[in-house]
Design an enzyme around this catalytic site. Sequence first.
Site, PDB file in Angstrom:
ATOM      1  N   LYS A  87       9.461 -34.826 -23.852  1.00 39.98           N
ATOM      2  CA  LYS A  87       8.886 -33.873 -24.631  1.00 39.98           C
ATOM      3  C   LYS A  87       9.552 -33.596 -25.855  1.00 39.98           C
ATOM      4  CE  LYS A  87       6.384 -29.522 -23.251  1.00 39.98           C
ATOM      5  NZ  LYS A  87       6.247 -28.473 -22.132  1.00 39.98           N
TER       6      LYS A  87
HETATM    7  O1  G3P Z   1       2.820 -25.300 -21.495  1.00 38.52           O
HETATM    8  C1  G3P Z   1       3.438 -24.414 -22.434  1.00 38.52           C
HETATM    9  C2  G3P Z   1       3.722 -23.242 -21.863  1.00 38.52           C
HETATM   10  O2  G3P Z   1       4.721 -23.397 -21.020  1.00 38.52           O
HETATM   11  C3  G3P Z   1       3.661 -22.005 -22.694  1.00 38.52           C
HETATM   12  O3  G3P Z   1       3.142 -21.182 -21.925  1.00 38.52           O
HETATM   13  O4  G3P Z   1       2.325 -18.884 -21.031  1.00 38.52           O
HETATM   14  O5  G3P Z   1       4.621 -19.289 -22.079  1.00 38.52           O
HETATM   15  O6  G3P Z   1       2.688 -19.529 -23.543  1.00 38.52           O
HETATM   16  P1  G3P Z   1       2.845 -19.516 -22.200  1.00 38.52           P
END
Ligand code: G3P
Length: 217
Positions: A87
């Site tokens: 990633k």
């Molecule tokens: O996959 C990306 C993710 O981990 C971010 O999620 O909910 O922190 O915006 P969030």
Amino acid sequence: MKFFIDTANLEQIKEAQDMGILDGVTTNPSLMAKEGITGTDNILKHYVDICQIVDGDVSAEVISTDFEGMVREGEALAELHDQIVIKLPMIKDGIKACKYFTDKGIKTNVTLVFSPGQALLAAKAGATYVSPFIGRLDDISTDGLNLISEIRHIYDNYGFETQILAASVRHTMHVIDCAKIGADVMTGPLSSIAGLLKHPLTDIGLEKFLADYKKGN
Ligand code: G3P
């Protein structure tokens, strides 16, 4: 649409895997820290633990921001397990590293994507996955799902094989809307997957079926 779970929590990964519908896992440094996994050795071991639970791709994020560092880290990550996907952040050196790993036949996931142009660059670099963050766009009053539609349109125009991995999914409606648009993959918390099970008419109907069965037995 593939279902990935976005967590480093082994119990939640096992629960999703046990349902038989899990296609992979995504992680990031924040999700690792949330589970108290710190230090390079512990983080690397945790990736292997995750790979042993699931059958599909497991995204492991580099923390370097320069090309050489990303290549060094990514090569070490790729050595850990054949399910590991590297990633990489959506920055200039991340795109360069993406092309490097693509040429070596190593899978990549370009993350922190917030615009169609960024997604176009990731596809040009041969990314296996591109991760547009829909929840974080919604957070700033911008339509995250619209970004998924725009990327789908662009990729279909040219037959790019990069898979659209809708990330920062927060709830079940994000999952359903991503499926309508044609995202290839979604990644979200266990609640966004388990929530798809729920319907009160299912519960009421099952209760009645079981009650009627008992009447006749
Ligand atoms: O996959 C990306 C993710 O981990 C971010 O999620 O909910 O922190 O915006 P969030």
